[in-house]
Design an enzyme around this catalytic site. Sequence first.
Site: not given
Ligand code: UDP
Ligand code: MG
Length: 138
Positions: A113, A10, A116, A50, A127
């Site tokens: 974070n 990212k 992805h 997304y 994806e």
């Molecule tokens: N994210 C965020 N706030 C939240 C949860 C998720 O900004 O409360 C962002 C974060 O960058 C995350 C992405 O949205 O990686 C997609 O969320 P997901 O729940 O799919 O998490 P992941 O699969 O990436 O662990």
């Molecule tokens: Mg996810």
Amino acid sequence: MREKTLAIIKPDAVKKRVIGKIIQRIEDEGFEIIKMKLLHLTKEEAKAFYVVHKDKHFYDSLTEFMSSGEIVVMILERENAIAHWREVMGATDPALAKPGTIRREFGFSVERNAVHGSDSRATADWEIGFFTEKMGLD
Ligand code: UDP
Ligand code: MG
């Protein structure tokens, strides 16, 4: 069984100049990098990627962040690639991610974070299709 997953470095990690460290970790974990491209998504492209999160409170901020700079998109292949990459990434919130995971080491916040990863076989197929067909990851 060998399978493919989609990984993204990212914008926060690209700006921190840790692309190399993350790719080293990917190779050390036994993944083969099948495709890789440096891209800068538009806000619309980030929103399309997304779309599964379109009703979440973080959708606008997340897609603004994901279109704020360069990203590295990769298709990775390995035995059990989807679950293994999720394990190496760590929990979504870097503060909760286990020591030794990429998000714990390089993540800044629950949004920023570092990486992805696809969360299931169906998601990985979708994806990979998104970046192959729409973003020229060929
Ligand atoms: N994210 C965020 N706030 C939240 C949860 C998720 O900004 O409360 C962002 C974060 O960058 C995350 C992405 O949205 O990686 C997609 O969320 P997901 O729940 O799919 O998490 P992941 O699969 O990436 O662990
Ligand atoms: Mg996810």
